[in-house]
Design a protein around this motif. Sequence first.
Motif, PDB file in Angstrom:
ATOM      1  N   ASP A 222       0.853  -1.190   0.000  1.00 47.54           N
ATOM      2  CA  ASP A 222       0.000   0.000   0.000  1.00 47.54           C
ATOM      3  C   ASP A 222       0.890   1.241   0.000  1.00 47.54           C
ATOM      4  O   ASP A 222       1.484   1.598   1.017  1.00 47.54           O
ATOM      5  CB  ASP A 222      -0.924   0.011   1.214  1.00 47.54           C
ATOM      6  CG  ASP A 222      -1.873   1.205   1.223  1.00 47.54           C
ATOM      7  OD1 ASP A 222      -1.824   2.006   0.270  1.00 47.54           O
ATOM      8  OD2 ASP A 222      -2.655   1.338   2.185  1.00 47.54           O
ATOM      9  N   LEU A 223       0.983   1.893  -1.159  1.00 48.67           N
ATOM     10  CA  LEU A 223       1.832   3.070  -1.301  1.00 48.67           C
ATOM     11  C   LEU A 223       1.025   4.369  -1.371  1.00 48.67           C
ATOM     12  O   LEU A 223       1.547   5.410  -1.770  1.00 48.67           O
ATOM     13  CB  LEU A 223       2.694   2.942  -2.560  1.00 48.67           C
ATOM     14  CG  LEU A 223       3.651   1.742  -2.593  1.00 48.67           C
ATOM     15  CD1 LEU A 223       4.361   1.666  -3.929  1.00 48.67           C
ATOM     16  CD2 LEU A 223       4.658   1.822  -1.448  1.00 48.67           C
ATOM     17  N   THR A 224      -0.231   4.309  -0.954  1.00 49.56           N
ATOM     18  CA  THR A 224      -1.069   5.505  -1.007  1.00 49.56           C
ATOM     19  C   THR A 224      -0.751   6.492   0.107  1.00 49.56           C
ATOM     20  O   THR A 224      -1.103   7.668   0.015  1.00 49.56           O
ATOM     21  CB  THR A 224      -2.555   5.127  -0.918  1.00 49.56           C
ATOM     22  OG1 THR A 224      -2.802   4.432   0.321  1.00 49.56           O
ATOM     23  CG2 THR A 224      -2.948   4.213  -2.092  1.00 49.56           C
ATOM     24  N   ALA A 225      -0.082   6.012   1.164  1.00 45.21           N
ATOM     25  CA  ALA A 225       0.259   6.881   2.293  1.00 45.21           C
ATOM     26  C   ALA A 225       1.513   6.330   2.964  1.00 45.21           C
ATOM     27  O   ALA A 225       1.769   5.126   2.921  1.00 45.21           O
ATOM     28  CB  ALA A 225      -0.887   6.952   3.299  1.00 45.21           C
ATOM     29  N   PRO A 226       2.308   7.193   3.597  1.00 45.40           N
ATOM     30  CA  PRO A 226       3.488   6.706   4.317  1.00 45.40           C
ATOM     31  C   PRO A 226       3.081   6.043   5.631  1.00 45.40           C
ATOM     32  O   PRO A 226       1.976   6.276   6.146  1.00 45.40           O
ATOM     33  CB  PRO A 226       4.290   7.978   4.565  1.00 45.40           C
ATOM     34  CG  PRO A 226       3.246   9.043   4.675  1.00 45.40           C
ATOM     35  CD  PRO A 226       2.160   8.651   3.690  1.00 45.40           C
ATOM     36  N   LEU A 227       3.959   5.227   6.186  1.00 39.50           N
ATOM     37  CA  LEU A 227       3.712   4.644   7.505  1.00 39.50           C
ATOM     38  C   LEU A 227       3.843   5.755   8.548  1.00 39.50           C
ATOM     39  O   LEU A 227       4.871   6.431   8.620  1.00 39.50           O
ATOM     40  CB  LEU A 227       4.719   3.527   7.776  1.00 39.50           C
ATOM     41  CG  LEU A 227       4.626   2.337   6.803  1.00 39.50           C
ATOM     42  CD1 LEU A 227       5.769   1.347   7.044  1.00 39.50           C
ATOM     43  CD2 LEU A 227       3.275   1.642   6.918  1.00 39.50           C
ATOM     44  N   PRO A 228       2.806   5.995   9.343  1.00 40.77           N
ATOM     45  CA  PRO A 228       2.762   7.194  10.187  1.00 40.77           C
ATOM     46  C   PRO A 228       3.890   7.306  11.196  1.00 40.77           C
ATOM     47  O   PRO A 228       4.367   8.408  11.487  1.00 40.77           O
ATOM     48  CB  PRO A 228       1.395   7.093  10.880  1.00 40.77           C
ATOM     49  CG  PRO A 228       0.962   5.665  10.714  1.00 40.77           C
ATOM     50  CD  PRO A 228       1.574   5.189   9.452  1.00 40.77           C
ATOM     51  N   GLU A 229       4.347   6.169  11.781  1.00 43.81           N
ATOM     52  CA  GLU A 229       5.402   6.248  12.786  1.00 43.81           C
ATOM     53  C   GLU A 229       6.722   6.729  12.186  1.00 43.81           C
ATOM     54  O   GLU A 229       7.559   7.312  12.889  1.00 43.81           O
ATOM     55  CB  GLU A 229       5.624   4.885  13.443  1.00 43.81           C
ATOM     56  CG  GLU A 229       4.401   4.327  14.156  1.00 43.81           C
ATOM     57  CD  GLU A 229       3.546   3.470  13.234  1.00 43.81           C
ATOM     58  OE1 GLU A 229       2.669   2.747  13.750  1.00 43.81           O
ATOM     59  OE2 GLU A 229       3.749   3.531  11.993  1.00 43.81           O
ATOM     60  N   PHE A 230       6.900   6.489  10.880  1.00 46.88           N
ATOM     61  CA  PHE A 230       8.155   6.855  10.231  1.00 46.88           C
ATOM     62  C   PHE A 230       8.121   8.288   9.697  1.00 46.88           C
ATOM     63  O   PHE A 230       9.066   9.056   9.891  1.00 46.88           O
ATOM     64  CB  PHE A 230       8.463   5.866   9.104  1.00 46.88           C
ATOM     65  CG  PHE A 230       8.792   4.484   9.608  1.00 46.88           C
ATOM     66  CD1 PHE A 230      10.104   4.096   9.781  1.00 46.88           C
ATOM     67  CD2 PHE A 230       7.779   3.584   9.920  1.00 46.88           C
ATOM     68  CE1 PHE A 230      10.418   2.836  10.256  1.00 46.88           C
ATOM     69  CE2 PHE A 230       8.074   2.316  10.391  1.00 46.88           C
ATOM     70  CZ  PHE A 230       9.395   1.944  10.572  1.00 46.88           C
ATOM     71  N   ILE A 231       7.040   8.665   9.017  1.00 46.14           N
ATOM     72  CA  ILE A 231       6.958  10.010   8.450  1.00 46.14           C
ATOM     73  C   ILE A 231       6.909  11.076   9.547  1.00 46.14           C
ATOM     74  O   ILE A 231       7.211  12.243   9.304  1.00 46.14           O
ATOM     75  CB  ILE A 231       5.722  10.133   7.519  1.00 46.14           C
ATOM     76  CG1 ILE A 231       5.843  11.353   6.607  1.00 46.14           C
ATOM     77  CG2 ILE A 231       4.442  10.155   8.329  1.00 46.14           C
ATOM     78  CD1 ILE A 231       6.947  11.287   5.594  1.00 46.14           C
ATOM     79  N   ALA A 232       6.560  10.659  10.770  1.00 46.69           N
ATOM     80  CA  ALA A 232       6.520  11.611  11.886  1.00 46.69           C
ATOM     81  C   ALA A 232       7.921  12.024  12.336  1.00 46.69           C
ATOM     82  O   ALA A 232       8.079  13.023  13.048  1.00 46.69           O
ATOM     83  CB  ALA A 232       5.761  11.010  13.067  1.00 46.69           C
ATOM     84  N   GLN A 233       8.954  11.265  11.910  1.00 46.40           N
ATOM     85  CA  GLN A 233      10.329  11.575  12.300  1.00 46.40           C
ATOM     86  C   GLN A 233      10.946  12.567  11.306  1.00 46.40           C
ATOM     87  O   GLN A 233      10.608  12.572  10.128  1.00 46.40           O
ATOM     88  CB  GLN A 233      11.170  10.298  12.331  1.00 46.40           C
ATOM     89  CG  GLN A 233      10.574   9.163  13.131  1.00 46.40           C
ATOM     90  CD  GLN A 233      10.309   9.536  14.566  1.00 46.40           C
ATOM     91  OE1 GLN A 233      11.138  10.189  15.200  1.00 46.40           O
ATOM     92  NE2 GLN A 233       9.165   9.126  15.090  1.00 46.40           N
ATOM     93  N   GLY A 238       8.524   5.990   5.616  1.00 43.51           N
ATOM     94  CA  GLY A 238       8.422   4.532   5.569  1.00 43.51           C
ATOM     95  C   GLY A 238       7.267   4.133   4.680  1.00 43.51           C
ATOM     96  O   GLY A 238       6.241   4.819   4.638  1.00 43.51           O
ATOM     97  N   VAL A 239       7.432   3.026   3.928  1.00 42.10           N
ATOM     98  CA  VAL A 239       6.389   2.572   3.020  1.00 42.10           C
ATOM     99  C   VAL A 239       6.104   1.098   3.254  1.00 42.10           C
ATOM    100  O   VAL A 239       6.992   0.316   3.620  1.00 42.10           O
ATOM    101  CB  VAL A 239       6.771   2.810   1.545  1.00 42.10           C
ATOM    102  CG1 VAL A 239       6.958   4.300   1.276  1.00 42.10           C
ATOM    103  CG2 VAL A 239       8.025   2.037   1.160  1.00 42.10           C
TER     104      VAL A 239
END
Length: 297
Positions: A222-233, A238-239
């Motif tokens: 699923d590449l529609t959104a980044p993984l939230p724990e990673f993009i928050a850094q 993260g994908v």
Amino acid sequence: MPTLAIWGEGDPARAVAGATNVSFPEQSHTQTVSSAESFTAIHRFLRGCDPRTTEVRSTRTAYVSGRAVLFPSNAGVTDAELEIYPVHHATGRRLGGRPVARIAVGAGGAFGPVPLDPHARYEFALFRAGQSVHHFYFEPFRRTDTFVRLLTSRPGEGLGALVDTSDRHTALTFQRQKEWWGGEGDHLWINGQDILNPATAPHHRRVIGVFAFDDDSDGVTDLTAPLPEFIAQPFISGVDLFIPADTGRTRAEAGKAGRAHAGRTVEVVTQERGAGRTRLSVPAWPSSGHRVSLEFG
């Protein structure tokens, strides 16, 4: 004090009073640190003339050294051994079963210098007792480099603890000292699938590190959104990408004296905005026993 101020994206009217101010509004924050244009400005400031070339030219031998460090503290890795293998330029598979160097990592995580062929690719495999092997892959070292940084972590700590693992999929980490701008000329294809887009690598997040793995180990991408724990850094994304592993390559089989890998390959190609493509494919190590990091120049 004579001062040079180099500015990247943002208001080109910014200036440090009394300094020599140079603005590159099309360059990103980290990009300005090592771009050819910045080098030219620094050379001109220090030497009073332009450099003869900004090309990184190969030497006969590249002497490589650096540190293995823990993220994010940069504390040195201890009780580790580093093995360096020549690998196939197109697949990342080891050329033979013996490393060209086997090094006990020193105090503060230090290793090297190791003489390497500037036209060859290498795998740096970091071994720590009771932990996954961490494989690092680079573009060829064209000249001596004394600042190589093998960035790892302890089991169960940091972002590494959020990476789901299994025998079925490979987990990758990508680093580049020039921000990835999804949808603005940067592409990162893994087995033919581009993982960069305005959602996973938005311009404003200044992403230089990307984690790619099968979130929840469910075999679904699923590449529609980044993984939230990673993009928050800061500087990280993260994908959720299912990357099939070589299931015949178990942790025991790929132990410390592992032989040359002859199985499945993860095809990795990057397109750099304003430049060409780079291929840095690697073996499909199972994430249950292996961590894989790729460093782009």
